[in-house]
Enzyme design. Structure first.
Site, PDB file in Angstrom:
ATOM      1  N   ASP A  73     -32.520 -17.159 -12.907  1.00 57.73           N
ATOM      2  CA  ASP A  73     -33.852 -17.003 -12.323  1.00 57.73           C
ATOM      3  C   ASP A  73     -34.156 -18.065 -11.268  1.00 57.73           C
ATOM      4  OD1 ASP A  73     -33.976 -19.098 -14.125  1.00 57.73           O
ATOM      5  OD2 ASP A  73     -35.350 -18.121 -15.491  1.00 57.73           O
ATOM      6  N   ASN A  79     -42.609 -18.885 -25.865  1.00 57.35           N
ATOM      7  CA  ASN A  79     -43.154 -17.550 -26.153  1.00 57.35           C
ATOM      8  C   ASN A  79     -42.042 -16.492 -26.282  1.00 57.35           C
ATOM      9  OD1 ASN A  79     -42.294 -17.246 -23.535  1.00 57.35           O
ATOM     10  ND2 ASN A  79     -44.287 -16.688 -22.681  1.00 57.35           N
ATOM     11  N   HIS A 133     -39.543 -16.031 -24.119  1.00 56.35           N
ATOM     12  CA  HIS A 133     -38.972 -15.498 -22.877  1.00 56.35           C
ATOM     13  C   HIS A 133     -37.513 -15.930 -22.720  1.00 56.35           C
ATOM     14  CE1 HIS A 133     -40.566 -19.203 -20.526  1.00 56.35           C
ATOM     15  NE2 HIS A 133     -39.270 -19.215 -20.317  1.00 56.35           N
ATOM     16  N   GLU A 148     -41.022 -12.424 -19.428  1.00 57.23           N
ATOM     17  CA  GLU A 148     -42.139 -12.772 -20.294  1.00 57.23           C
ATOM     18  C   GLU A 148     -42.394 -11.673 -21.328  1.00 57.23           C
ATOM     19  OE1 GLU A 148     -43.122 -15.663 -20.232  1.00 57.23           O
ATOM     20  OE2 GLU A 148     -43.703 -16.439 -18.281  1.00 57.23           O
TER      21      GLU A 148
HETATM   22  C1  GLP Z   1     -37.762 -21.828 -18.314  1.00 56.77           C
HETATM   23  C2  GLP Z   1     -36.578 -21.039 -17.717  1.00 56.77           C
HETATM   24  C3  GLP Z   1     -35.715 -20.476 -18.799  1.00 56.77           C
HETATM   25  C4  GLP Z   1     -35.495 -21.552 -19.827  1.00 56.77           C
HETATM   26  C5  GLP Z   1     -36.781 -21.786 -20.579  1.00 56.77           C
HETATM   27  C6  GLP Z   1     -36.739 -22.974 -21.524  1.00 56.77           C
HETATM   28  O1  GLP Z   1     -38.996 -21.339 -17.906  1.00 56.77           O
HETATM   29  N1  GLP Z   1     -36.934 -19.997 -16.811  1.00 56.77           N
HETATM   30  O2  GLP Z   1     -34.490 -20.009 -18.245  1.00 56.77           O
HETATM   31  O3  GLP Z   1     -34.512 -21.165 -20.747  1.00 56.77           O
HETATM   32  O4  GLP Z   1     -37.878 -21.857 -19.706  1.00 56.77           O
HETATM   33  O5  GLP Z   1     -36.776 -24.182 -20.852  1.00 56.77           O
HETATM   34  P1  GLP Z   1     -36.437 -25.541 -21.525  1.00 56.77           P
HETATM   35  O6  GLP Z   1     -34.975 -25.540 -21.769  1.00 56.77           O
HETATM   36  O7  GLP Z   1     -36.836 -26.595 -20.533  1.00 56.77           O
HETATM   37  O8  GLP Z   1     -37.214 -25.620 -22.779  1.00 56.77           O
END
Ligand code: GLP
Length: 241
Positions: A63, A132, A134, A139
């Site tokens: 992403d 949440n 995702h 989402e």
């Molecule tokens: C972000 C990214 C995801 C990631 C998630 C968790 O928004 N788009 O690809 O896996 O949230 O992030 P983190 O590893 O910082 O908790």
């Protein structure tokens, strides 16, 4: 799902590094799906330390924020260069990160799907999970049939990610993400989860229903998923108590 329980973030990163190295060694031209966020940083750090060769590796990131220039330190393109690509022998023409500043975003989504198809299936997709549920930036409510598309980010996601920005207002409201179905097409998935903030998500993932209200639940339908989860993240799982 193969659940690997580890003690903490360091052990999760060690396991993930060995796992990925082993897969890469056994593939002629590995196609890796990569994630951003805090979770895979330890993995990338270890891959660099161990001088793992990326010479034949093709990568696709999950992403990217819409509207952030690739030179912006908060863009995922910048993150990937900073945390991994600048430190390994990857050929940059084999690197793919969705372009969130493309003038025609619909075309960008279409072309991204096309590029994945041309490279063959993703061999191993590294994933993190949002509080949440995702995955990528899919989402809650995203169709399980979705392919690469533009999303409106949840307030909870923007809040969680605001730690990287100077203020909440600077966190983009939109992103481009591989869809759920694009992720499910990967031959294998490595989901990394660490920390108390993810405990509720882990309990929901392992013990809740499979539905679009919790995007990561779809992974229970994939035939080859390994979840590496630490003690703090496992703390709300009933069976674990
Ligand atoms: C972000 C990214 C995801 C990631 C998630 C968790 O928004 N788009 O690809 O896996 O949230 O992030 P983190 O590893 O910082 O908790």
């Amino acid at each position: 799902m193969n659940i690997i329980k580890v003690m903490d973030y360091a052990e999760m990163s060690d396991y993930a590094c060995d796992f990925l190295m082993n897969k890469m060694e056994n593939l002629q031209k590995p196609v890796l799906g990569l994630a951003t966020g805090s979770t895979p940083e330890g993995l990338y750090h270890r891959l660099i330390e161990k001088k793992v060769s990326f010479r034949n590796v093709v990568t696709f990131n999950l992403d990217e924020y819409v509207g952030l220039d690739r030179k912006n330190p908060n863009s995922y393109y910048y993150y990937m260069n900073d945390k991994l690509f600048n430190h390994v022998d990857i050929e940059m023409d084999k690197v793919h990160v969705p372009n969130g500043s493309a003038t025609n975003l619909e075309k960008e989504c279409h072309d991204y799907e096309e590029a994945i198809r041309e490279a063959g299936q993703i061999d191993v997709q590294v994933l993190g999970i949002g509080v949440n549920g995702h995955i990528g930036f899919n989402e809650p409510g995203t169709a399980f049939t979705s392919r690469t598309h533009i999303v409106e980010l949840d307030v909870s996601t923007r809040q969680a990610n605001s730690r990287f920005f100077d203020s909440m207002e600077e966190v983009p409201t939109k992103a481009i993400t591989m869809g759920i179905d694009s992720i499910m097409d990967s031959k294998e998935i490595l989901l990394l989860i660490s920390g108390h903030s993810k405990a509720h998500a882990v309990a929901r993932l392992l013990e809740g229903e499979i539905n679009e209200d919790f995007p990561a639940s779809v992974l229970r339908r994939h035939k080859n998923v390994t979840i590496v989860v630490d003690e703090a993240a496992m703390s709300e799982v009933k069976e674990n108590k």
